[in-house]
Motif scaffolding. Structure first.
Motif, mmCIF file in Angstrom:
data_model
loop_
_atom_site.group_PDB
_atom_site.id
_atom_site.type_symbol
_atom_site.label_atom_id
_atom_site.label_comp_id
_atom_site.label_asym_id
_atom_site.label_seq_id
_atom_site.Cartn_x
_atom_site.Cartn_y
_atom_site.Cartn_z
ATOM 1 N N GLY A 137 0.782 -1.222 0.000
ATOM 2 C CA GLY A 137 0.000 0.000 0.000
ATOM 3 C C GLY A 137 0.817 1.276 0.000
ATOM 4 O O GLY A 137 0.246 2.364 -0.059
ATOM 5 N N ILE A 138 2.127 1.193 0.057
ATOM 6 C CA ILE A 138 2.960 2.400 0.084
ATOM 7 C C ILE A 138 3.044 3.039 -1.299
ATOM 8 O O ILE A 138 3.010 4.248 -1.438
ATOM 9 N N ILE A 139 3.139 2.240 -2.343
ATOM 10 C CA ILE A 139 3.254 2.776 -3.696
ATOM 11 C C ILE A 139 1.864 3.158 -4.181
ATOM 12 O O ILE A 139 0.942 2.357 -4.154
ATOM 13 N N SER A 140 1.741 4.402 -4.627
ATOM 14 C CA SER A 140 0.439 4.852 -5.107
ATOM 15 C C SER A 140 0.154 4.264 -6.480
ATOM 16 O O SER A 140 1.056 3.851 -7.200
ATOM 17 N N ALA A 141 -1.099 4.252 -6.850
ATOM 18 C CA ALA A 141 -1.526 3.635 -8.100
ATOM 19 C C ALA A 141 -1.223 4.512 -9.313
ATOM 20 O O ALA A 141 -1.360 4.063 -10.441
ATOM 21 N N ASP A 142 -0.829 5.750 -9.113
ATOM 22 C CA ASP A 142 -0.620 6.652 -10.243
ATOM 23 C C ASP A 142 0.829 6.685 -10.721
ATOM 24 O O ASP A 142 1.281 7.659 -11.289
ATOM 25 N N VAL A 143 1.564 5.615 -10.537
ATOM 26 C CA VAL A 143 2.947 5.526 -11.001
ATOM 27 C C VAL A 143 2.945 5.255 -12.497
ATOM 28 O O VAL A 143 2.247 4.368 -12.984
ATOM 29 N N ASP A 144 3.720 6.040 -13.232
ATOM 30 C CA ASP A 144 3.871 5.821 -14.682
ATOM 31 C C ASP A 144 5.076 4.894 -14.866
ATOM 32 O O ASP A 144 6.218 5.329 -14.864
ATOM 33 N N PHE A 145 4.776 3.603 -15.005
ATOM 34 C CA PHE A 145 5.840 2.612 -15.052
ATOM 35 C C PHE A 145 6.737 2.788 -16.272
ATOM 36 O O PHE A 145 7.946 2.573 -16.198
ATOM 37 N N GLU A 146 6.178 3.170 -17.410
ATOM 38 C CA GLU A 146 6.991 3.385 -18.606
ATOM 39 C C GLU A 146 7.957 4.544 -18.395
ATOM 40 O O GLU A 146 9.122 4.473 -18.783
ATOM 41 N N GLN A 147 7.485 5.616 -17.771
ATOM 42 C CA GLN A 147 8.352 6.760 -17.494
ATOM 43 C C GLN A 147 9.435 6.387 -16.487
ATOM 44 O O GLN A 147 10.596 6.773 -16.644
ATOM 45 N N GLU A 148 9.073 5.625 -15.477
ATOM 46 C CA GLU A 148 10.059 5.181 -14.490
ATOM 47 C C GLU A 148 11.117 4.296 -15.136
ATOM 48 O O GLU A 148 12.306 4.419 -14.840
ATOM 49 N N LYS A 149 10.682 3.423 -16.027
ATOM 50 C CA LYS A 149 11.629 2.563 -16.730
ATOM 51 C C LYS A 149 12.567 3.397 -17.584
ATOM 52 O O LYS A 149 13.785 3.175 -17.597
ATOM 53 N N GLN A 150 12.015 4.372 -18.302
ATOM 54 C CA GLN A 150 12.840 5.228 -19.148
ATOM 55 C C GLN A 150 13.833 6.036 -18.313
ATOM 56 O O GLN A 150 14.996 6.171 -18.682
ATOM 57 N N ASN A 151 13.386 6.546 -17.178
ATOM 58 C CA ASN A 151 14.288 7.283 -16.284
ATOM 59 C C ASN A 151 15.428 6.392 -15.807
ATOM 60 O O ASN A 151 16.585 6.815 -15.745
ATOM 61 N N TYR A 152 15.119 5.150 -15.476
ATOM 62 C CA TYR A 152 16.143 4.208 -15.038
ATOM 63 C C TYR A 152 17.150 3.948 -16.155
ATOM 64 O O TYR A 152 18.356 3.956 -15.932
ATOM 65 N N LEU A 153 16.635 3.699 -17.360
ATOM 66 C CA LEU A 153 17.536 3.444 -18.486
ATOM 67 C C LEU A 153 18.413 4.656 -18.786
ATOM 68 O O LEU A 153 19.599 4.516 -19.087
ATOM 69 N N ASP A 154 17.826 5.851 -18.720
ATOM 70 C CA ASP A 154 18.606 7.078 -18.942
ATOM 71 C C ASP A 154 19.706 7.211 -17.902
ATOM 72 O O ASP A 154 20.846 7.553 -18.222
ATOM 73 N N GLU A 155 19.349 6.930 -16.655
ATOM 74 C CA GLU A 155 20.331 7.048 -15.579
ATOM 75 C C GLU A 155 21.429 6.003 -15.694
ATOM 76 O O GLU A 155 22.614 6.295 -15.535
ATOM 77 N N LYS A 156 21.046 4.781 -16.034
ATOM 78 C CA LYS A 156 22.019 3.690 -16.074
ATOM 79 C C LYS A 156 22.870 3.720 -17.337
ATOM 80 O O LYS A 156 24.075 3.519 -17.285
ATOM 81 N N TYR A 157 22.229 3.956 -18.501
ATOM 82 C CA TYR A 157 22.934 3.830 -19.776
ATOM 83 C C TYR A 157 23.067 5.150 -20.540
ATOM 84 O O TYR A 157 23.683 5.182 -21.601
ATOM 85 N N GLY A 158 22.453 6.197 -20.043
ATOM 86 C CA GLY A 158 22.516 7.464 -20.753
ATOM 87 C C GLY A 158 21.723 7.436 -22.047
ATOM 88 O O GLY A 158 22.053 8.131 -22.997
ATOM 89 N N LEU A 159 20.659 6.647 -22.068
ATOM 90 C CA LEU A 159 19.837 6.518 -23.265
ATOM 91 C C LEU A 159 18.692 7.504 -23.242
ATOM 92 O O LEU A 159 18.202 7.892 -22.193
ATOM 93 N N THR A 160 18.264 7.891 -24.405
ATOM 94 C CA THR A 160 17.061 8.708 -24.541
ATOM 95 C C THR A 160 16.201 8.092 -25.620
ATOM 96 O O THR A 160 16.687 7.375 -26.479
ATOM 97 N N LYS A 161 14.929 8.397 -25.590
ATOM 98 C CA LYS A 161 14.013 7.834 -26.594
ATOM 99 C C LYS A 161 14.299 8.377 -27.960
ATOM 100 O O LYS A 161 14.722 9.420 -28.214
#
Length: 83
Positions: free
Chosen positions: A59-83
């Motif tokens: 119940g800590i994580i709210s339902a309004d998380v944009d999983f695609e955006q979170e994934k993209q942010n992670y990839l950008d942070e880890k690999y320096g990738l952009t769409k």
């Protein structure tokens, strides 16, 4: 199918296997044993403890998380990738 029938069928199949190929059957059976082994009590205790720890976050994580955006942010942070 009753166990006794399965065991009888297994014996018939094993009897048909050439003796020089039996080593492969034994290797397979040895490796398959691990698939059916019951977890040790310590393993079950670790699993139970991990599950209890995980339930703390229910119940800590709210339902309004944009999983695609979170994934993209992670990839950008880890690999320096952009769409």
């Amino acid at each position: 199918m009753p166990y006794s029938v399965m065991l009888e069928n297994a014996h018939k199949i094993i009897d048909q296997i050439p003796q020089d190929k039996m080593v492969y059957v034994l290797q397979f059976l040895e490796s398959a044993k691990g698939l059916f082994a019951q977890p040790a009590e310590d393993d079950q205790a670790k699993r139970d403890a991990a599950f209890e720890k995980l339930k703390q976050f229910q119940g800590i994580i709210s339902a309004d998380v944009d999983f695609e955006q979170e994934k993209q942010n992670y990839l950008d942070e880890k690999y320096g990738l952009t769409k």
